[in-house]
Design a protein around this motif. Structure first.
Motif, mmCIF file in Angstrom:
data_model
loop_
_atom_site.group_PDB
_atom_site.id
_atom_site.type_symbol
_atom_site.label_atom_id
_atom_site.label_comp_id
_atom_site.label_asym_id
_atom_site.label_seq_id
_atom_site.Cartn_x
_atom_site.Cartn_y
_atom_site.Cartn_z
ATOM 1 N N ARG A 49 10.292 -16.005 1.306
ATOM 2 C CA ARG A 49 10.204 -15.777 -0.156
ATOM 3 C C ARG A 49 9.724 -16.502 -0.976
ATOM 4 O O ARG A 49 8.402 -17.206 -0.631
ATOM 5 C CB ARG A 49 12.097 -16.262 -1.265
ATOM 6 N N ASP A 50 9.073 -16.619 -2.073
ATOM 7 C CA ASP A 50 8.665 -16.927 -3.106
ATOM 8 C C ASP A 50 7.055 -17.009 -2.772
ATOM 9 O O ASP A 50 6.734 -17.671 -2.348
ATOM 10 C CB ASP A 50 8.465 -18.355 -3.262
ATOM 11 N N LEU A 51 6.948 -15.943 -2.608
ATOM 12 C CA LEU A 51 5.454 -15.434 -2.199
ATOM 13 C C LEU A 51 4.353 -15.361 -3.027
ATOM 14 O O LEU A 51 5.193 -14.874 -4.523
ATOM 15 C CB LEU A 51 5.237 -13.622 -1.368
ATOM 16 N N SER A 52 3.500 -16.320 -3.024
ATOM 17 C CA SER A 52 2.385 -16.002 -3.998
ATOM 18 C C SER A 52 1.266 -16.165 -4.138
ATOM 19 O O SER A 52 0.767 -17.338 -3.069
ATOM 20 C CB SER A 52 2.307 -17.886 -5.035
ATOM 21 N N CYS A 53 -0.541 -15.436 -4.498
ATOM 22 C CA CYS A 53 -1.629 -14.882 -3.672
ATOM 23 C C CYS A 53 -2.379 -15.002 -5.342
ATOM 24 O O CYS A 53 -1.791 -14.691 -5.401
ATOM 25 C CB CYS A 53 -1.061 -13.619 -2.936
ATOM 26 N N ARG A 111 -8.915 -4.124 -6.717
ATOM 27 C CA ARG A 111 -8.519 -2.915 -6.563
ATOM 28 C C ARG A 111 -6.156 -3.807 -6.415
ATOM 29 O O ARG A 111 -6.323 -5.167 -6.332
ATOM 30 C CB ARG A 111 -8.159 -1.982 -5.681
ATOM 31 N N SER A 112 -6.273 -3.114 -6.604
ATOM 32 C CA SER A 112 -4.130 -3.594 -7.308
ATOM 33 C C SER A 112 -3.922 -3.654 -5.192
ATOM 34 O O SER A 112 -4.214 -2.033 -5.525
ATOM 35 C CB SER A 112 -3.258 -2.405 -8.269
ATOM 36 N N GLU A 130 8.275 -7.705 -2.384
ATOM 37 C CA GLU A 130 6.862 -6.990 -2.499
ATOM 38 C C GLU A 130 6.832 -7.845 -3.920
ATOM 39 O O GLU A 130 7.395 -8.316 -4.689
ATOM 40 C CB GLU A 130 7.046 -5.406 -1.995
ATOM 41 N N ILE A 131 4.858 -8.301 -4.282
ATOM 42 C CA ILE A 131 4.075 -8.756 -5.413
ATOM 43 C C ILE A 131 3.128 -7.562 -5.545
ATOM 44 O O ILE A 131 2.642 -7.148 -4.097
ATOM 45 C CB ILE A 131 3.442 -9.834 -4.886
ATOM 46 N N THR A 132 2.417 -7.208 -6.545
ATOM 47 C CA THR A 132 1.840 -6.139 -7.125
ATOM 48 C C THR A 132 0.477 -7.259 -7.273
ATOM 49 O O THR A 132 1.341 -7.084 -8.634
ATOM 50 C CB THR A 132 2.115 -5.092 -7.322
ATOM 51 N N LEU A 133 -0.707 -6.957 -7.415
ATOM 52 C CA LEU A 133 -1.728 -7.511 -8.575
ATOM 53 C C LEU A 133 -2.847 -7.426 -7.831
ATOM 54 O O LEU A 133 -3.189 -6.850 -7.004
ATOM 55 C CB LEU A 133 -1.524 -9.448 -8.151
ATOM 56 N N ARG A 134 -3.988 -8.205 -9.006
ATOM 57 C CA ARG A 134 -5.320 -7.759 -8.219
ATOM 58 C C ARG A 134 -6.001 -9.025 -7.930
ATOM 59 O O ARG A 134 -5.558 -9.918 -8.805
ATOM 60 C CB ARG A 134 -6.000 -7.244 -9.333
#
Length: 714
Positions: A49-53, A111-112, A130-134
């Motif tokens: 949990r608490d994924l951060s990139c 890219r995202s 899931e997380i989505t980001l650039r």
């Protein structure tokens, strides 16, 4: 050619790497091979949990981290990355919960992308949200380093850092001893007083205003994150900084016992310090280390106020049981606390200078005054030492003047000399100076000085300046008088004035002098002659010369008068006053008889009384019924009262007698009459005499010896 390189590099980052197509996986890169089919979900809820990139600011690499609370044994974590639309790849992290990679490891950072973590064990698989980001735009800063503190009384603390970029948001949390964390925000960084380039030259200095607690220590931690130009977050929060331990705003002062000994023969005195239990504030959990900024350290600060021209006048030592050696000069001894905020309030003790003494013998101070100035000479105790000559006007709270004499300056034969000249344009002033001389083999240490001598010196002409300004004579008596004077200006210069001399001289006769203590300002002159004129003068003497006599003051005693003459004059005055009073009293009495004669009271008199046997009397009306009138005098006739029915031996009623008196007698009546003037009546008090009866013509013959009033002429 250089213009084509940059667009080509961006294009390569946007295109999928070749490993996506070949299917070959190299170490530390995102592998595009298919993972085994996932097992069923364990349903424990203890997965990742608490994924951060994010992109690490200034590091040139990317990083993903997550938290995992499940079982550690046999678990493997896989970081999955997928384009939408597009292929997916994964990084194998093993049992670690942090993974670092670069833009060359197959992840399209411009890219995202969609990212999540799968944790797999022997027969189960857990998956994070899931997380989505650039990744290139989502930046994480390193945690803040140590801050610069600035105390803002009352009750605030300003901490400042150099931030990575202009758009930065700051946040702090704090806790006290035994308390939970309390979150706080540092506010907008473009507000006045919150930085804006105040703490550095780079223009990226930012600060945070934090509250202080008055009686307890606090632990602070800080973090920051990037902001977009629109104010939206541009990255995750950084890690919390190391603890910043802040002491309480005020803390109890320690109890310290200071013992100061007398000045010894070597010109030094011992200062003993004996502190009691030093107070320590209670600390939060993160501030209990040996180097915690919340700890309080106590020091003893010694500042030498004498000889201010020395190179170093202050020494600070750790507070404890110590023995310091001080000279006979003036010092300031302070107990002060030091914390990470700086020096705290001082607990000050002033050590006065040892009173100067009049020195004689080999250590005496010799002062000589000439046209070139004033010269001092003293006996040096040891060769090769530095001397400090200090002089200060007495009664003035100003910094003393001093001069340092290097070891080669003292004169021959082990003596020290110093001279100074008056400033250009300055006139000589008669005033008292305190002169002190110190010596030290280590002048750089303020606790290494010793006192050579300390004395007083009167600058100027002491013979003239010491003359008492006012002299007067008071309290005259028969053969004595008291001579008083104002204190000499030398009186305020201890050790200079030795005595007062008083001289009393008769006009053309004897002269007498007396020596008086310098603390006295009055003397009684006895055995004086009345009627003689005297002259008195006073002077102030010093140890080396006599003073100048004051202007003469003249006085005389009145001539003595004879006591017999005074007694005679007093007695004569008393007798005169007595005679005048007696004669005046007699004169007033005689004058009163003529001025105020006594008035008659006829209405209150009884003119005639009759015998009691007649039972009736002729009486006057009572005085209440009388009205005084000014009537001509008339003859009062007393008649015998006779009535028609008169019984012999009785008297008619009084109204019948009055009527008979008022009527005119007839010729036929032959009544004896006795004329009686009103003024000849006698008033007899009724209480002292019996009433008298009137005697008629036949009463006297009948009773010649009876008690009755006989008419006049009978």
């Amino acid at each position: 050619m250089g213009r084509l390189v940059a667009p080509l590099g961006v294009l390569l980052l946007l295109l999928p790497p070749l490993s996506w197509q070949s299917g070959a996986c190299r170490p530390a890169e995102c592998c595009f091979q298919d993972l085994p089919s996932p097992h069923g979900n364990s349903g424990s809820g203890l997965g990742p949990r608490d994924l951060s990139c994010y992109r690490v600011f200034g590091g040139g690499h990317y990083e993903c981290s997550w938290r995992y609370d499940g079982p550690r044994e046999g678990v493997s974590h896989f970081l999955r990355c997928c384009l939408r639309p597009g292929p997916c790849c994964y990084f194998w992290a093993g049992s670690a919960t942090r993974l670092r990679f670069s833009d060359q490891d197959g992840v399209p950072v411009l890219r995202s992308v969609m990212l999540w973590v799968e944790s797999r064990a022997a027969n189960w698989t857990e998956r994070s949200p899931e997380i989505t980001l650039r990744l290139h735009e989502w930046v994480k800063y390193e945690r803040p380093r140590s801050a610069t503190w600035k105390y803002l009384p009352p009750g605030w603390l300003q901490m400042a850092w150099e931030v990575p970029e202009d758009s930065t948001q700051l946040q702090f949390r704090r806790r006290g001893p035994g308390r939970a964390w309390e979150l706080g925000d540092c506010g907008l960084q473009d507000e006045p007083g919150f930085g804006g380039g105040d703490h550095g030259d780079s223009g990226r200095s930012r600060s945070c205003l934090c509250p202080l607690e008055a009686a307890e220590a606090q632990e602070f931690q800080f973090r920051w994150r990037r902001l977009h130009w629109s104010g939206a977050p541009g990255g995750p929060w950084s890690d919390w900084s190391d603890p910043e331990c802040v002491p309480p705003e005020s803390f109890p002062q320690p109890a310290v016992t200071l013992e100061l000994a007398q000045l010894g023969q070597d010109g030094r005195r011992r200062l003993l310090t004996a502190p009691e239990q030093l107070p320590e504030p209670e600390l939060p959990e993160g501030c209990r280390g040996a180097t915690s900024g919340a700890k309080v350290a106590y020091f003893l600060r010694v500042h030498m106020r004498s000889c201010p021209c020395q190179a170093k006048a202050t020494r600070t030592v750790r507070l404890g049981r110590r023995k310091l050696l001080l000279s006979g000069g003036a010092y300031d001894v302070a107990v002060v606390a030091r914390t990470s905020l700086g020096w705290g309030p001082e607990q000050m003790l002033r050590v006065p200078a040892v009173p100067a003494a009049t020195h004689t013998g080999p250590e005496a101070l010799t002062v000589s005054v000439g046209a070139d100035g004033t010269a001092l000479r003293w006996e040096a105790r040891a060769p090769g030492v530095t001397h400090c000559v200090e002089w200060q006007p007495c009664g003035q709270d100003t910094a003393p003047n001093c001069t340092l004499l290097s070891p080669q300056d003292p004169g021959s034969a082990g003596s020290g000399t110093h001279s100074w000249s008056p400033a250009p344009g300055a006139t000589g002033q008669d005033q008292c100076f305190r002169v002190s001389i110190f010596a030290s083999a280590h002048p750089e240490k303020p606790t290494a000085w010793s006192t050579v001598l300390s004395s007083y010196y009167f600058g100027g002409n002491a013979s003239v300046a010491g003359t008492p300004p006012h002299v007067w004579v008071q309290n005259y008596s028969e053969r004595s008088a008291a001579v008083a004077w104002a204190p000499s200006p030398l009186h305020g210069c201890p050790g200079v004035l030795t005595a007062y001399a008083v001289r009393c001289a008769e006009d053309g006769g004897r002269v007498a002098e007396w020596l008086v203590s310098p603390t006295e300002t009055q003397v009684t002159v006895r055995d004086l002659r009345p009627g003689t004129r005297y002259t008195v003068q006073v002077r102030a003497d010093t140890a080396w010369l006599q003073g100048t006599w004051s202007p003469p003051q003249y006085f005389s005693l009145a001539p003595q008068e004879s006591q017999v003459f005074i007694l005679s004059v007093s007695l004569g005055s008393f007798v005169t006053i007595l005679l005048v009073g007696t004669l005046g009293c007699l004169g007033l009495s005689r004058a009163a008889r003529y001025l105020w004669p006594p008035l008659p009271t006829p209405c209150a008199s009884i003119a005639v009384t009759f015998e009691d046997s007649q039972r009736e009397q002729c009486l006057w009306p009572t005085w209440v019924d009388c009205v005084e009138e000014a009537l001509p005098p008339e003859t009062l006739v007393v008649e015998k009262c006779e009535g028609a029915d008169e019984v012999p031996g009785t008297e008619p009623p009084w109204h019948s007698r009055l009527a008979a008196q008022n009527r005119e007698p007839s010729a036929a009546e032959d009544v004896p009459r006795a004329p009686l003037l009103l003024g000849g009546l006698s008033r007899w008090p009724p209480a002292l005499e019996a009433p008298r009866r009137g005697c008629g013509p036949g009463d006297e013959a009948a009773a010649p010896d009876s008690d009755c009033d006989h008419p006049a002429g009978s």
